[in-house]
Scaffold this motif. Sequence first.
Motif, short mmCIF file in Angstrom:
data_model
loop_
_atom_site.label_atom_id
_atom_site.label_comp_id
_atom_site.label_asym_id
_atom_site.label_seq_id
_atom_site.Cartn_x
_atom_site.Cartn_y
_atom_site.Cartn_z
N ALA A 24 0.94 -1.12 0.12
CA ALA A 24 0.16 -0.17 0.06
C ALA A 24 0.60 1.27 0.03
CB ALA A 24 -0.93 -0.06 0.98
N GLY B 234 -1.82 4.54 3.48
CA GLY B 234 -2.82 3.64 3.19
C GLY B 234 -3.54 3.93 1.60
N ILE C 272 -9.41 2.75 2.21
CA ILE C 272 -9.86 1.40 2.00
C ILE C 272 -9.17 0.34 2.77
CG2 ILE C 272 -10.05 -0.30 0.22
CD1 ILE C 272 -10.34 1.89 -2.12
N THR C 273 -7.74 0.32 2.82
CA THR C 273 -6.96 -0.23 3.70
C THR C 273 -5.57 0.13 3.82
OG1 THR C 273 -5.91 -2.59 3.96
CG2 THR C 273 -6.06 -1.68 1.57
N SER C 274 -5.01 0.08 4.96
CA SER C 274 -3.79 0.64 5.49
C SER C 274 -2.64 -0.27 4.87
CB SER C 274 -3.66 0.67 6.98
OG SER C 274 -4.53 1.35 7.38
N THR C 275 -3.03 -1.68 4.71
CA THR C 275 -1.99 -2.47 4.13
C THR C 275 -2.51 -3.43 3.29
OG1 THR C 275 -2.40 -4.28 6.03
CG2 THR C 275 -0.71 -2.39 6.21
N LEU C 276 -1.46 -3.91 2.08
CA LEU C 276 -1.77 -4.84 1.32
C LEU C 276 -1.17 -6.02 1.73
CD1 LEU C 276 -2.25 -2.81 -1.97
CD2 LEU C 276 -4.01 -3.88 -0.71
N TYR D 204 -11.64 -6.14 -1.84
CA TYR D 204 -12.00 -4.94 -0.79
C TYR D 204 -13.32 -4.30 -1.24
CZ TYR D 204 -7.18 -5.58 0.57
OH TYR D 204 -5.87 -5.95 1.35
N ALA E 173 -15.68 -0.73 -0.36
CA ALA E 173 -15.73 0.65 0.42
C ALA E 173 -17.06 1.31 -0.16
CB ALA E 173 -14.64 1.57 0.07
#
Length: 259
Positions: free
Chosen positions: A48, A52, A76-80, A87, A89
């Motif tokens: 990411a 994020g 959406i997300t802090s990490t991948l 995902y 949203a």
Amino acid sequence: SEIGGLQKYARLNVSSSSDYCHIRQPIEDVTKVPAGTATLSFYAKGTAPAGGLYAYGNQHFGSGGSSDVDWTAVLITSTLTSDWVRYTAQITVPSLDGKTVGAGSYFLLDIGQHSNSASTAFDLNITGVQLEVGTEATPFEHRSFGQELALCQRYFQKWLADTASDSVCTGSMISDTGFIGEYYFSNTMRATPSLSQSGTYQVRIEANDRATGSISINRGTTDQVQLFSSLSADNNESGLACFIKGTSSGDFLEFDAEL
């Protein structure tokens, strides 16, 4: 490998990121994404961006329309991870009340780094992107190759010479030094396109090839354009039927009606 019935994906590999480094998708006609809640879904893997992975964008109201309106960015997300994950949203779409919608309007969707000037590298791999009205993320809608091609051709079409003698289109000499011919698109385009080109062209007149300059659009519609090219020599050929062609394999004309 296949994920969710998908075998292709886009990759944004960034060696030094910065504010708003993203993948961008305008959706034609701002009214197609109505006010209220819309749900974004996609598969992603990789790393990411700093701060994020965000979704953000605006409502663009087109030529003569109201000023752009940003919609609220969504984290959406802090990490991948190294595995594909789906995902979802929810996006809050602003009201269209009181807005003037002009030609060429669109809803803009960006996915990537938001406001964060950190220069950290990231590697976003993404597929199966879908935006739909409401609060539920449904399975990805698969289209046939034919459907997808026809939709893509609303925005871009290309003439490509397979051989050195491939004809672009037939036409006639409107003067001793001017060619005009009609070029018809495979599918109706979104708007009258602009033209870019590569290669060298000739006009074939009564079995004779005459060098010509660049090709331009004289006038056009979303279904066809009138192509013009000038010839330097004066051989008293006004009114003769002829055609224009490339001189090498790989010569091309690109017709662009992107938003």
